[in-house]
Design an enzyme around this catalytic site. Structure first.
Site, PDB file in Angstrom:
ATOM      1  N   ARG A 120       0.831  -1.201   0.000  1.00  0.00           N
ATOM      2  CA  ARG A 120       0.000   0.000   0.000  1.00  0.00           C
ATOM      3  C   ARG A 120       0.864   1.249   0.000  1.00  0.00           C
ATOM      4  O   ARG A 120       0.547   2.240  -0.656  1.00  0.00           O
ATOM      5  CB  ARG A 120      -0.950  -0.043   1.190  1.00  0.00           C
ATOM      6  CG  ARG A 120      -1.949  -1.170   1.053  1.00  0.00           C
ATOM      7  CD  ARG A 120      -2.685  -1.435   2.334  1.00  0.00           C
ATOM      8  NE  ARG A 120      -3.637  -0.399   2.624  1.00  0.00           N
ATOM      9  CZ  ARG A 120      -4.513  -0.472   3.620  1.00  0.00           C
ATOM     10  NH1 ARG A 120      -4.500  -1.540   4.384  1.00  0.00           N
ATOM     11  NH2 ARG A 120      -5.359   0.488   3.850  1.00  0.00           N
ATOM     12  N   CYS A 171      13.981 -11.691  25.790  1.00  0.00           N
ATOM     13  CA  CYS A 171      14.135 -12.273  27.125  1.00  0.00           C
ATOM     14  C   CYS A 171      12.779 -12.562  27.760  1.00  0.00           C
ATOM     15  O   CYS A 171      12.651 -13.483  28.573  1.00  0.00           O
ATOM     16  CB  CYS A 171      14.973 -11.358  28.014  1.00  0.00           C
ATOM     17  SG  CYS A 171      14.365  -9.674  28.159  1.00  0.00           S
TER      18      CYS A 171
END
Length: 629
Positions: A120, A171
């Site tokens: 787009r 993490c």
């Protein structure tokens, strides 16, 4: 004698030439509307093929069309409404070099019915370069929007930032999940590590580099390693799994027992958190999850023993599929509509959720979260397609002052209307696409970023360029990146700093395909927030001096003119279907009038890769992210 100029709307319609990009949910309805509204010169382009899941709302397709080109079948079906119409169908990507600015110049209006941000953004730039009006649209459940983009008259697609893609630090995914979505992301990454395209950034093993686990983290590693885990090594997950021929009990032992014990050895992680509980393959509860009497199969929440059984069965199926692949380097692609793939992710996500005392989810819920699914509403697509044609009528009659940004809401606003128009906004003077001198600042570490990463992640990924050429503004004309094949191949593995790119360096970027020029200022940063690789800022006023940033720590890019950044934290990819996704900020939904809502523009934000068999989209669970599938 020259033909007389069209005198009425009917003549204007018949003399117009329309480019329809996308033949999915909105595209099907729109093509039907165009044909029935006497538009008789249409080109429709779509790279996708028809899936059985499309049939409930894309009414130009039937069961016998599954697997065929959407553009081709849509053309055939639309001609049934009016065989005298000229429709050209192209089963191709609109981002192909074949469709250059001259190609776009032949059309009176371009209509987007796309499903991803990159395509787009590309069409937006091509229409700006060709000076052709573009009508954008999107739907999400009962919500929808339509807007007109005209060079010099309104804002373009890139004038306002799109919703940031929801990312999760690595993490968190690997060490300290706290929500069901964290477990689902982990399970999908595990699928890729075992059967899919392995990505080092999607490692599922405990992260010993977690800053929270500094000190003695990992020093007590697997003191009581389970025999069932097969003396697991932490090198290649896939290589280890292949050694055991994907034995489900050994996979279970590693991921839900040994790895968890390893995490427990990082005692600082659990100072203020509930520690995880390792599971045992031979001691899993078969107690039902609450009262599930009368609940259909996919909406039941499995017991732990059921999760293990489903995991074992799905691993067996997936391993066989993996072995049947031909060609070195082949891999499976996770698909929410593939039973074994979906079972694997559901089972593993729920087992991990149990380990971390997180509520488990049904297969139905996991599929919805993994696919970020909001049920598609055929009526919404039909309404939006009708509104697109209304805006096209205004454009053809040169009534630009009447063009509107139109919202379709799920409930009436303060004016008791579900369709709420607002005036078009003017272009953002600091837009990095349509402003007079497009410019951005890129924050990154020049001693770590390679030229190849800069091209792929910054220029192509975040800035949606197709064929970038980059020159360092150093007075020497140093060519960093060339769109000519092979010309700068030797540069790709080198660091930006190898070309004397440093804090304050200027890069001149050109994309001849998009006829787009952009100046980039490099701002060197040793470290960015959440360990991001880079951050892009379009408004120089937002940029803090380097000393100020480093003294106060990394700062997020939160200005309204920020361009979405890319980062190393986990940003989950999921499969999407064919239609658009739209981000609705709180505006008309909260009973504002159209005038009030015009200052709270809701922007379209697409997240899938054009043309892929399994379209990938960035997973987002924020209130404002709504994706129609």
């Amino acid at each position: 004698m020259a033909d007389a100029a069209p005198s009425n709307l009917g003549d204007l319609i018949k003399k117009s030439k329309i480019l329809l990009v996308g033949a999915g949910g909105i595209g099907c309805e729109l093509l039907k509307n165009l044909v029935l509204s006497s538009f008789n010169d249409i080109l429709v382009i779509d790279l996708d093929t028809i899936d059985v899941s499309n049939l409930n709302r894309q009414f130009l397709f039937q069961k016998e069309h599954v697997g065929k080109s959407k553009a081709v079948v849509a053309r055939e079906s639309a001609l049934g409404f009016n065989p005298d119409v000229t429709i050209i169908a192209k089963h191709d990507s609109v981002m192909s070099s074949e469709y250059n600015v001259n190609f776009f110049k032949q059309f009176t209006i371009v209509m987007n019915a796309l499903d991803n941000r990159a395509a787009r953004s590309h069409v937006n730039r091509m229409c700006l370069a060709a000076n052709v009006p573009l009508i954008e649209s999107g739907t999400a459940g009962y919500l929808g929007q339509v807007t007109v983009i005209k060079k010099g008259l309104s804002e373009c697609y890139d004038c306002n930032p799109k919703a940031g893609q929801k990312s999760f630090p690595g993490c968190t995914i690997r060490n300290t999940p706290s929500e069901p979505i964290h477990c689902i992301v982990w399970a999908k990454h595990l699928f890729n590590q075992l059967f899919g395209e392995a990505d080092p950034d999607e490692d599922v093993s405990p992260d010993t580099a977690d800053p929270e686990a500094a000190g003695d983290a990992g020093s007590v590693a697997l003191e009581s390693k389970s025999d069932d885990a097969g003396n697991v090594t932490r090198t290649s997950t896939r290589a280890w799994a292949q050694q055991s021929e994907y034995d489900p009990s050994k996979l279970f032992g590693k991921f839900f027992c040994d790895d968890i014990k390893y995490l427990l050895s990082m005692d600082k992680l659990w100072a203020k958190r509930t520690p995880p509980n390792p599971l045992s393959w031979d001691q899993l509860s078969d107690e039902p999850f609450g009262n599930q009497e009368g609940i259909i199969k996919d909406q039941r929440v499995w017991s732990l023993s059921e999760c293990a059984e489903v995991m074992a069965a799905s691993v067996k199926t997936l391993y066989q599929q993996f072995k049947d692949l031909k060609g070195e380097g082949s891999f499976l692609v996770w698909d929410k509509d593939d039973e074994a793939s979906m079972d694997f992710v559901t089972a593993c996500a729920n087992l991990r959720a149990c380990v971390f005392s997180i509520p488990r989810k049904s297969r139905f819920d996991v599929k919805a979260m993994a696919g970020n699914i909001i049920p598609a509403i055929a009526t919404t697509n039909a309404v939006i397609a009708g509104l697109i044609v209304f805006e096209a009528f205004k454009i053809l009659e040169d009534k630009w002052e009447d063009c509107r940004h139109v919202y379709l809401n799920s409930k009436p606003n303060a004016l008791n209307k579900v369709i709420a128009p607002s005036s078009l906004d003017s272009a953002n003077p600091k837009c990095y696409v349509c402003s007079h001198q497009p410019e951005v600042t890129v924050l990154l570490n020049v001693t770590q970023m390679t030229v190849q990463s800069f091209e792929e992640k910054v220029l192509r990924g975040a800035l949606h360029m197709i064929s970038p050429d980059v020159m360092v503004d150093d007075g020497k004309g140093t060519v960093l990146i060339s769109s000519e094949e092979g010309e700068t191949t030797e540069n790709m593995t080198k660091l930006l700093s190898d070309f004397n790119v440093s804090d304050g360096s200027r890069l001149r970027c050109e994309d001849f395909h998009q006829e787009y020029d952009l100046n980039i200022t490099i701002a060197h940063r040793d470290q960015l927030e959440d360990n991001r690789e880079f951050s892009i800022i379009a408004d120089p006023a937002q940029l803090q001096p380097k000393a100020a940033m480093e003294s106060s720590g990394p700062q997020p890019s939160t200005s309204s003119s920020s361009v979405p950044s890319s980062s190393t934290p986990i940003t989950e990819s999921v499969d999407m279907d064919d239609d658009l996704d739209v981000v609705f900020q709180k505006g008309v939904e909260n009973d504002q009038s159209p005038q009030e809502s015009s200052n709270r523009k809701r922007s379209i934000a697409d997240q899938a890769e054009t043309g892929s068999a399994s379209k990938k989209a960035r997973l987002s669970q924020t209130e404002s992210d709504i994706i129609e599938l």
